[in-house]
Write a protein that holds these residues in place. Structure first.
Motif, short mmCIF file in Angstrom:
data_model
loop_
_atom_site.label_atom_id
_atom_site.label_comp_id
_atom_site.label_asym_id
_atom_site.label_seq_id
_atom_site.Cartn_x
_atom_site.Cartn_y
_atom_site.Cartn_z
N CYS A 80 6.90 3.37 0.78
CA CYS A 80 6.99 1.92 0.62
C CYS A 80 5.97 1.25 1.54
CB CYS A 80 8.38 1.42 1.01
SG CYS A 80 9.70 1.95 -0.08
N PRO A 81 5.24 0.26 1.04
CA PRO A 81 4.30 -0.46 1.90
C PRO A 81 5.07 -1.43 2.80
CG PRO A 81 4.29 -1.40 -0.30
CD PRO A 81 5.19 -0.20 -0.34
N TYR A 82 4.64 -1.55 4.05
CA TYR A 82 5.27 -2.49 4.98
C TYR A 82 5.11 -3.89 4.42
CZ TYR A 82 6.04 -5.35 9.09
OH TYR A 82 6.51 -6.30 9.95
N PRO A 83 6.12 -4.71 4.45
CA PRO A 83 7.41 -4.61 5.12
C PRO A 83 8.54 -4.10 4.22
CG PRO A 83 7.09 -6.87 4.42
CD PRO A 83 5.87 -6.09 3.99
N SER A 84 8.23 -3.52 3.08
CA SER A 84 9.27 -3.03 2.18
C SER A 84 9.85 -1.72 2.67
CB SER A 84 8.68 -2.81 0.78
OG SER A 84 8.16 -4.01 0.27
#
Length: 157
Positions: free
Chosen positions: A66-70
């Protein structure tokens, strides 16, 4: 058993293509993907079936974090903390400055055998069954051990 059929549309630069998917119970199957596993699923060799990605991972064969902030399942949750304290699976974690005896590390986790005591600095000289994670071994003797350039004192009663 109810079968549902659906079509996924993927737009790629200069091309678009269709992938025919079927959904039988809780495991969708997609033609054109490895082992017919749809995006957000991967093949499990032991169970011989497609399984949903673990929380924090998405895409074909669950190959993307997951890419930040996910974070979380299908990257649907959002961290409200700094990137270095956002775990892709569980979200925000904070370093605790003090832990109870028998706990140590970033999130004050229970000391793993053979360590025990304050900040997991003690070293048990007894079996896993007898070593208490906060108090050490219940055997009568006094001993000093050197391990990894540290001196551990175990006072046993």
């Amino acid at each position: 058993m109810i079968l549902m059929d659906y079509v996924l549309f993927f737009l790629m630069p200069l091309t678009s293509f269709l992938i025919y998917c079927t959904n039988s119970s809780d495991i969708p199957k997609c033609e054109g993907f490895p082992n017919f596993c749809c995006p957000d699923y991967k093949w499990n060799i032991k169970s011989q079936r497609c399984e949903k990605c673990l929380p924090g991972y998405i895409g074909i064969n669950c190959s993307y974090k997951c890419p930040y902030p996910s974070y979380g399942e299908a990257c649907q949750a959002k961290c409200d903390c700094e990137k270095d304290t956002c775990d892709v699976s569980t979200g925000c974690f904070y370093e605790k400055t003090e832990c109870l005896p028998g706990y140590g590390g970033i999130n004050c986790t229970k000391c793993p055998f053979p360590y025990y005591g304050e900040k997991c600095q003690g070293f048990c000289q007894c079996s896993m069954e007898l070593c208490h994670f906060s108090e050490g071994c219940p055997v009568a003797s006094t001993e000093t051990r050197t391990l990894s350039k540290r001196v551990f004192y175990t006072i046993l009663v």
